[in-house]
Design an enzyme around this catalytic site. Structure first.
Site, PDB file in Angstrom:
ATOM      1  N   HIS A 216       2.239  11.294   1.171  1.00 17.09           N
ATOM      2  CA  HIS A 216       3.257  10.873   2.137  1.00 17.09           C
ATOM      3  C   HIS A 216       4.677  11.301   1.779  1.00 17.09           C
ATOM      4  O   HIS A 216       5.402  11.822   2.625  1.00 17.09           O
ATOM      5  CB  HIS A 216       3.203   9.354   2.311  1.00 17.09           C
TER       6      HIS A 216
ATOM      7  N   HIS B 183       0.826  -1.208   0.000  1.00 16.07           N
ATOM      8  CA  HIS B 183       0.000   0.000   0.000  1.00 16.07           C
ATOM      9  C   HIS B 183       0.857   1.252   0.000  1.00 16.07           C
ATOM     10  O   HIS B 183       0.592   2.179  -0.747  1.00 16.07           O
ATOM     11  CB  HIS B 183      -0.952   0.028   1.193  1.00 16.07           C
TER      12      HIS B 183
ATOM     13  N   GLU C 177      -0.004   8.158  -3.074  1.00 15.35           N
ATOM     14  CA  GLU C 177       0.957   7.843  -2.023  1.00 15.35           C
ATOM     15  C   GLU C 177       2.136   8.811  -2.033  1.00 15.35           C
ATOM     16  O   GLU C 177       2.632   9.212  -0.975  1.00 15.35           O
ATOM     17  CB  GLU C 177       1.444   6.398  -2.166  1.00 15.35           C
TER      18      GLU C 177
END
Length: 403
Positions: free
Chosen positions: A147, A84, A143
């Protein structure tokens, strides 16, 4: 000669390290690595501030490699958890998100495959870094933007200006994330201890915990869904030096598993069908705090004298929740205040919602405070912004009251 000296110093450092794994570039050094001290402490263990943010990851000093087991619909291979992401959490378990819009990307494939020509990495991402809706590219982009823009040690300014090429930080993030994932084969960890997908066999929390701990070396977080079935596994690490050095040090999970003590299912992919599911509609209700006078009105401000606004809460595509009032979607503004208006982009404001307690959180923090310095008006008619607690104010929970 400089490269040789740097290579030797890094290798000597590694031999005395407790790190379980590290990857070096083909030249024996990490591309563009700054001149970081060899004795720099692990993240979250320093007793004094570290000034060089290119050598010390802060505040996101806990790096989580997260994996999913999506069995309905089945995603990825039958004998692999899918990747993930790699998340930088703060040392207290909270986290930042969408930190720098100037670093955002719109395509991952163009960078990995077309610009850097890495067919091997792209192939691995396509096979193991999967999105539940089939659009893997959108997950990769999300992502990075959510992040990786918060990872300080891979900012473009942390590379050698003479050797850095545009998007090298993006390529490095994807490559490092995949490298770490490959060192954590969750399915094989479990299978080696007799824990395999089954429609009849069930397992205890202790069995799963012991298996993962045995191979990771530290306690691992694992999460179950509403069917008491294993669905997520998170591996926690500290980091030594820049992320580019990949010097991860495993640590115990800092949160507890929600799985039951017994009868945990590990459902085979293609082995489960819950039957027709009713369409999901947004939850609607007030945002208030038990025992505290007032509630949130439609602009996101706390108000004591008027009628509470109705808020709709629904799940985001990649996890988390979006909140909306009649004024528009809600988010956190540049002053750290909760606000709702038509300019808010919900994809960059992912809230948390605890279904058991009905509490609303943001960035791992469920404590809120009144920002009285910026209130509008006085007395009962005052409208006051709320913000996430910094630990220095009288905090309270914000709870969703369903209508």
């Amino acid at each position: 000669m400089l490269a040789l000296i740097l290579t030797i110093s890094i290798c000597i450092f590694l031999k005395g390290s407790t790190c379980s794994y590290i990857n070096l570039g083909s030249e024996g050094i990490v591309f563009g690595a700054p001149n970081c001290p060899v004795d720099i402490p692990l993240t979250c263990t320093n007793s004094t501030p570290i000034d060089n943010s290119c050598c010390f990851e802060s505040p996101g000093g806990i790096l989580l490699s997260t994996q999913f087991w999506d069995y309905y619909p089945p995603i990825g291979g039958n004998e692999s958890f899918t990747l993930h992401g790699l998340w930088p959490d703060n040392c207290d378990g909270t986290y930042e998100q969408f930190c720098d819009d100037s670093l955002n990307i719109r395509s991952a494939t163009d960078i990995v495959l077309n610009q850097f020509g890495d067919k091997v990495l792209y192939g691995k991402m396509s096979e193991f870094w999967k999105n539940f809706n089939g659009n893997d590219e959108s997950l990769w982009i999300h992502e990075f933007n959510k992040h990786a823009t918060c990872v300080k040690t891979i900012r473009p300014t942390c590379y050698d200006n003479q050797r850095y090429v545009k998007n090298k930080n993006v390529y490095d993030f994807y490559n490092i994330t995949m490298n770490l994932y490959e060192k954590l084969p969750t399915f094989q960890f479990l299978a080696a201890e007799g824990i395999v997908p089954s429609l009849t066999q069930k397992y205890s929390k202790k069995q799963i915990n012991d298996a993962l701990t045995k191979y990771f070396g530290k306690a691992v977080y694992f999460k179950c869904n509403k069917y008491k079935a294993l669905q997520e596994v998170w591996y926690y690490h500290y980091l030594q030096g820049s992320l580019k050095e990949e010097n991860f040090s495993p640590i115990d999970t800092i949160i507890n598993s929600n799985c039951p003590e017994e009868n945990i299912q590990f459902i085979p992919k293609n082995g489960f069908n819950p039957g027709p599911q009713p369409p999901k509609s947004p939850r609607k209700g007030y945002l208030e705090s038990p025992g505290k006078k007032g509630c949130l009105i439609s602009n996101g401000l706390w108000y004591e004298a008027g009628t509470c606004a109705t808020y709709a809460i629904s799940q985001q595509e990649f996890g988390g929740y979006k909140i909306r009032s009649s004024k528009g979607y809600c988010g956190m503004n540049s002053q750290g205040q909760f606000t709702c208006n038509k300019q808010v982009d919900p994809t960059k404001n992912q809230f948390q919602y605890n279904k058991d307690t009905r509490k609303i959180g943001y960035g791992g923090n469920f404590a809120w405070c009144l920002d009285t310095e910026h209130k509008h008006g006085d007395g009962k008619t005052a409208q006051t912004p709320i913000k996430i607690s910094d630990g220095q104010c009288d905090s309270f929970p914000v709870q969703y009251g369903g209508k």
